[in-house]
Design a protein around this motif. Sequence first.
Motif, PDB file in Angstrom:
ATOM      1  N   ARG A   4       6.053  -0.181  -7.423  1.00  0.00           N
ATOM      2  CA  ARG A   4       6.279   1.190  -7.870  1.00  0.00           C
ATOM      3  C   ARG A   4       5.222   1.563  -8.899  1.00  0.00           C
ATOM      4  O   ARG A   4       4.670   0.697  -9.587  1.00  0.00           O
ATOM      5  CB  ARG A   4       7.693   1.369  -8.415  1.00  0.00           C
ATOM      6  N   ILE A   5       4.970   2.874  -8.995  1.00  0.00           N
ATOM      7  CA  ILE A   5       3.911   3.385  -9.850  1.00  0.00           C
ATOM      8  C   ILE A   5       4.486   4.415 -10.810  1.00  0.00           C
ATOM      9  O   ILE A   5       5.210   5.329 -10.400  1.00  0.00           O
ATOM     10  CB  ILE A   5       2.803   4.066  -9.007  1.00  0.00           C
ATOM     11  N   THR A   6       4.157   4.264 -12.088  1.00  0.00           N
ATOM     12  CA  THR A   6       4.472   5.294 -13.073  1.00  0.00           C
ATOM     13  C   THR A   6       3.171   5.688 -13.774  1.00  0.00           C
ATOM     14  O   THR A   6       2.130   5.043 -13.606  1.00  0.00           O
ATOM     15  CB  THR A   6       5.521   4.807 -14.080  1.00  0.00           C
ATOM     16  N   PHE A   7       3.235   6.752 -14.561  1.00  0.00           N
ATOM     17  CA  PHE A   7       2.022   7.340 -15.131  1.00  0.00           C
ATOM     18  C   PHE A   7       2.080   7.488 -16.643  1.00  0.00           C
ATOM     19  O   PHE A   7       1.191   8.103 -17.233  1.00  0.00           O
ATOM     20  CB  PHE A   7       1.779   8.721 -14.503  1.00  0.00           C
ATOM     21  N   PRO A  52      -2.623   5.228  -6.732  1.00  0.00           N
ATOM     22  CA  PRO A  52      -1.322   4.592  -6.514  1.00  0.00           C
ATOM     23  C   PRO A  52      -1.289   3.712  -5.268  1.00  0.00           C
ATOM     24  O   PRO A  52      -0.764   2.596  -5.313  1.00  0.00           O
ATOM     25  CB  PRO A  52      -0.377   5.793  -6.409  1.00  0.00           C
ATOM     26  N   ALA A  53      -1.857   4.216  -4.165  1.00  0.00           N
ATOM     27  CA  ALA A  53      -1.883   3.397  -2.941  1.00  0.00           C
ATOM     28  C   ALA A  53      -2.697   2.129  -3.158  1.00  0.00           C
ATOM     29  O   ALA A  53      -2.331   1.046  -2.678  1.00  0.00           O
ATOM     30  CB  ALA A  53      -2.448   4.206  -1.778  1.00  0.00           C
ATOM     31  N   GLY A  54      -3.816   2.254  -3.907  1.00  0.00           N
ATOM     32  CA  GLY A  54      -4.636   1.082  -4.191  1.00  0.00           C
ATOM     33  C   GLY A  54      -3.902   0.059  -5.033  1.00  0.00           C
ATOM     34  O   GLY A  54      -4.020  -1.150  -4.807  1.00  0.00           O
ATOM     35  N   LEU A  55      -3.140   0.538  -6.001  1.00  0.00           N
ATOM     36  CA  LEU A  55      -2.320  -0.377  -6.805  1.00  0.00           C
ATOM     37  C   LEU A  55      -1.260  -1.046  -5.942  1.00  0.00           C
ATOM     38  O   LEU A  55      -0.925  -2.220  -6.140  1.00  0.00           O
ATOM     39  CB  LEU A  55      -1.672   0.377  -7.960  1.00  0.00           C
ATOM     40  N   GLY A  56      -0.737  -0.294  -4.960  1.00  0.00           N
ATOM     41  CA  GLY A  56       0.207  -0.889  -4.022  1.00  0.00           C
ATOM     42  C   GLY A  56      -0.421  -1.998  -3.207  1.00  0.00           C
ATOM     43  O   GLY A  56       0.200  -3.042  -2.970  1.00  0.00           O
ATOM     44  N   GLY A 115       0.795  -1.221   0.000  1.00  0.00           N
ATOM     45  CA  GLY A 115       0.000   0.000   0.000  1.00  0.00           C
ATOM     46  C   GLY A 115       0.828   1.271   0.000  1.00  0.00           C
ATOM     47  O   GLY A 115       0.274   2.373   0.000  1.00  0.00           O
ATOM     48  N   ASP A 116       2.159   1.131  -0.005  1.00  0.00           N
ATOM     49  CA  ASP A 116       3.041   2.298  -0.028  1.00  0.00           C
ATOM     50  C   ASP A 116       4.069   2.135  -1.144  1.00  0.00           C
ATOM     51  O   ASP A 116       5.269   2.027  -0.899  1.00  0.00           O
ATOM     52  CB  ASP A 116       3.738   2.472   1.324  1.00  0.00           C
ATOM     53  N   PRO A 117       3.604   2.120  -2.394  1.00  0.00           N
ATOM     54  CA  PRO A 117       4.547   1.933  -3.509  1.00  0.00           C
ATOM     55  C   PRO A 117       5.388   3.178  -3.748  1.00  0.00           C
ATOM     56  O   PRO A 117       5.037   4.289  -3.315  1.00  0.00           O
ATOM     57  CB  PRO A 117       3.621   1.671  -4.696  1.00  0.00           C
TER      58      PRO A 117
END
Length: 250
Positions: free
Chosen positions: A226-229, A216-220, A27-29
């Motif tokens: 890690r999250i990119t856009f 992003p937190a949901g994807l984590g 939850g913290d990516p």
Amino acid sequence: MSHGGRERAAERKVDVFRALHRNRPQGDPLVLPGPWDAASARVLEEAGFPALATPSAGVAASLGHADGATPADEMFAAVARIARAVDVPVSADIESGYGLAPKEIVERLLEAGAVGCNLEDSDGGVLKDPHEQAAFLAEVRSAAADRLFVNARVDVFVHGDKDPERAIERAALYVAAGADCIYPILAPADVLPLLRAGIQGPLNALARLDGEGPSPAGLGELGATRITFGPGLQRRATAAVRDTADALRG
């Protein structure tokens, strides 16, 4: 700064970048927004992001090219301008490598000041043979040693049959070849837990900025490290300019 001093500074940056991917709580990516030029990079650094990741499509648009049509020299020059503008680590999306030899790819990334790169496993909308791509990634890793963080993009959900098992199979080959992170671009959010269970190491997910899909937190929470856009920020900025232009004409 001397040449040796620049090399040591670059090594410290890649160590920092690699450490940002380790031991992240669910939850913290690691959130890596994508600057398309020096000015946007400085805005993102000032906002407090610990690292950045350039989007090839966003950089292409800023240079007047269609996505996938940026000449290699222009892309590396753009990455260099972005990396010089900030103190935080910058990873570069260099598409499928522009047909360059692995050694040259590594040399040009390091010369530009990048700490890592995305490398796609498709070219011209067609998936590459995964074993050939793994061999290519292994050569990049050999040339780079620990000086670059390699994010191996898996394009099964873009140009393939969208089968998560095929993505996992490709990912296993790329991890064995030395990839530091796997990026199954456009993988549906509900597939991320399956991918997380089947893929070793950090997992990159693409987040949208239009309110569609998880945050992003949901994807984590679903398993992303890690999250990119992609070009999302650049396209949003362009839309803001368009709105301002319309208002000025009004």
